[in-house]
Design an enzyme around this catalytic site. Structure first.
Site, PDB file in Angstrom:
ATOM      1  N   ASP A  82      41.508  48.910  41.605  1.00 35.51           N
ATOM      2  CA  ASP A  82      41.849  48.820  40.185  1.00 35.51           C
ATOM      3  C   ASP A  82      40.646  49.099  39.296  1.00 35.51           C
ATOM      4  O   ASP A  82      39.496  49.027  39.726  1.00 35.51           O
ATOM      5  CB  ASP A  82      42.435  47.447  39.854  1.00 35.51           C
ATOM      6  CG  ASP A  82      41.442  46.307  40.057  1.00 35.51           C
ATOM      7  OD1 ASP A  82      40.719  46.342  41.078  1.00 35.51           O
ATOM      8  OD2 ASP A  82      41.391  45.400  39.211  1.00 35.51           O
ATOM      9  N   GLU A 177      40.775  43.345  41.601  1.00 38.22           N
ATOM     10  CA  GLU A 177      39.468  42.694  41.545  1.00 38.22           C
ATOM     11  C   GLU A 177      39.049  42.440  40.111  1.00 38.22           C
ATOM     12  O   GLU A 177      38.440  41.400  39.805  1.00 38.22           O
ATOM     13  CB  GLU A 177      38.427  43.572  42.261  1.00 38.22           C
ATOM     14  CG  GLU A 177      37.083  42.893  42.488  1.00 38.22           C
ATOM     15  CD  GLU A 177      36.076  43.092  41.360  1.00 38.22           C
ATOM     16  OE1 GLU A 177      35.010  42.460  41.400  1.00 38.22           O
ATOM     17  OE2 GLU A 177      36.365  43.886  40.424  1.00 38.22           O
TER      18      GLU A 177
END
Length: 411
Positions: A82, A177
């Site tokens: 991400d 994350e």
């Protein structure tokens, strides 16, 4: 040897994978699910074994079997899919070849945004490098797609060069994350390695095994709103209580006034009316006793202020997010020594500093796999001024390969 590194990275960053902190799904966005399938296919095509996508936690995992005849510790390499909370749609990377280390780089056609050595003096470190930048409209996504590209390329190198000895290696690419929940469901039994590294750091040489310990405090304040003309001795202004609460925290212990090992209270959000207000803090410190003292101060202020009223008007919902991974890793520093030795053999100066933040490695270390963090190359992450050096990405790839090789000698 690195011929696929840049095309691989450019393909990754053009794929939108921004995470969503308001989502209740794992991964938090479907774009990450789609990207995971792309990475799964690529691992399979490279020739890794036991490639899977775990639908429960959003991680893609693959295995490179050992090519030696004696047992060694198994290693994992981890990166996240991400990107951060900044525009990540239609990423249009620019390539600046042979940067001179001095010139201003104009990012957008309108010439509103530039990379220049006055604002970003680290640019001077990149004379002669090929830089990949944004076009000023989005982030780049080197955090952490540079890490993914480097791990993938390192596995490609090891597969194409079987004379490089290595034990069993596992790779994992995970979600979310950037919103702090990516590793919450990480399956250490499924990954099943002796130790790992996240490839999620910044400039050349970063080697990090200390992070903050982290907590969040969400505060709700109930006021009593009456007409201001008749408010004397009756009104309880929730916004004023929020200000009073904040003013009791140490004024200099905030992110903009701290560095190194210094912790802080960071007011992330404040909203409300005289009737009700909400506040949100993140609390950070490297030392566990200082971390606990910061949380205790929040509770003390809450109790002290509530004592002024005939009912509880300030409610604090406080919870821990992650802990300093040093507490786990310092029990066996050989994995830090291994990474340091790999860098030195590649003529890279290790830069060992605490992370003023956290990584997936913070949580994974406490789940049972010690996981320091290595450089991936990106600078100015999470915004339009992000850039990465191709040469540093190549060196990060070299470090992964060298760690795998040296691990066969350190038993």
């Amino acid at each position: 040897m690195y011929e696929n590194l840049l095309p691989r990275f450019l393909s990754y960053v053009k794929t939108e994978t921004r995470s969503d902190p308001t989502s209740s799904t794992t991964p938090s966005t479907q774009t990450q699910v789609a990207f995971a399938q792309v990475l799964k296919k690529e691992l399979e095509e490279l020739g890794l074994s036991d490639v899977i996508y775990n639908e429960e936690n959003g991680f893609v995992i693959g295995t490179l079997p050992s090519n030696i005849d004696h047992p060694v510790r198994s290693i994992g390499f981890i990166a996240h899919m991400d990107t951060a909370d900044f525009n990540a749609v239609n990423v249009n990377p620019q390539i600046i070849e042979n940067y001179d280390g001095e010139s201003t780089i104009v990012l957008d056609k309108e010439e509103r945004f530039t990379l220049n050595t006055k604002d970003f003096p680290n640019l001077k470190n990149y004379a002669g490098h090929t830089l990949i930048t944004t076009d000023g409209k989005t982030l780049l996504g080197a955090d952490d797609k540079a890490g993914i590209a480097e791990i993938m390329t390192a596995m490609e190198i090891l597969l194409k060069n079987p004379t490089i000895p290595h034990g069993e290696i596992k790779v994992a690419f995970g979600p979310d994350e950037e919103i702090g929940v990516g590793a919450d469901k990480f399956d250490v039994d499924q990954f099943n390695v002796d130790f790992a590294y996240t490839i999620d750091g910044g400039p050349l040489g970063e080697l990090q095994y200390e992070t903050f310990s982290a907590a969040q405090a969400n505060i709700t304040i109930q006021g009593k709103n009456v007409h201001p003309g008749t408010a004397k001795d009756t009104m309880i202004n929730a916004l004023q209580l929020a200000i009073d609460f904040h003013n009791q925290l140490p004024a200099d212990e905030v992110p903009e006034k701290t560095e190194g090992y210094q912790g802080f209270f960071h007011l992330m959000a404040l909203a409300g009316t005289p009737e009700e207000a909400t506040m949100s803090y993140i609390i950070r410190d490297h030392k566990r006793d200082s971390f606990e003292a910061r949380k205790a101060l929040i509770t003390h202020i809450q109790e002290q202020m509530n004592a002024r009223f005939d009912q509880e008007r300030i409610v604090v919902d406080m919870y821990d997010q992650y802990y300093n991974m040093r507490e786990i890793i310092e029990k066996d520093m050989s994995i830090v020594d291994l990474a340091e030795k790999a860098m030195l053999e590649l003529a890279i100066k290790p830069v060992i500093e605490p992370v003023r933040g956290g990584t997936d490695g913070s949580k994974i270390s406490y789940l049972g796999i010690p996981t320091p963090n290595l450089f991936a190359g990106g600078e100015n992450m999470h915004g339009r001024f992000e850039f990465v050096s191709l040469q540093v990405m190549e060196k990060a790839t070299d470090v992964i390969v060298k760690i795998a090789e040296l691990n066969t000698q350190n038993q």
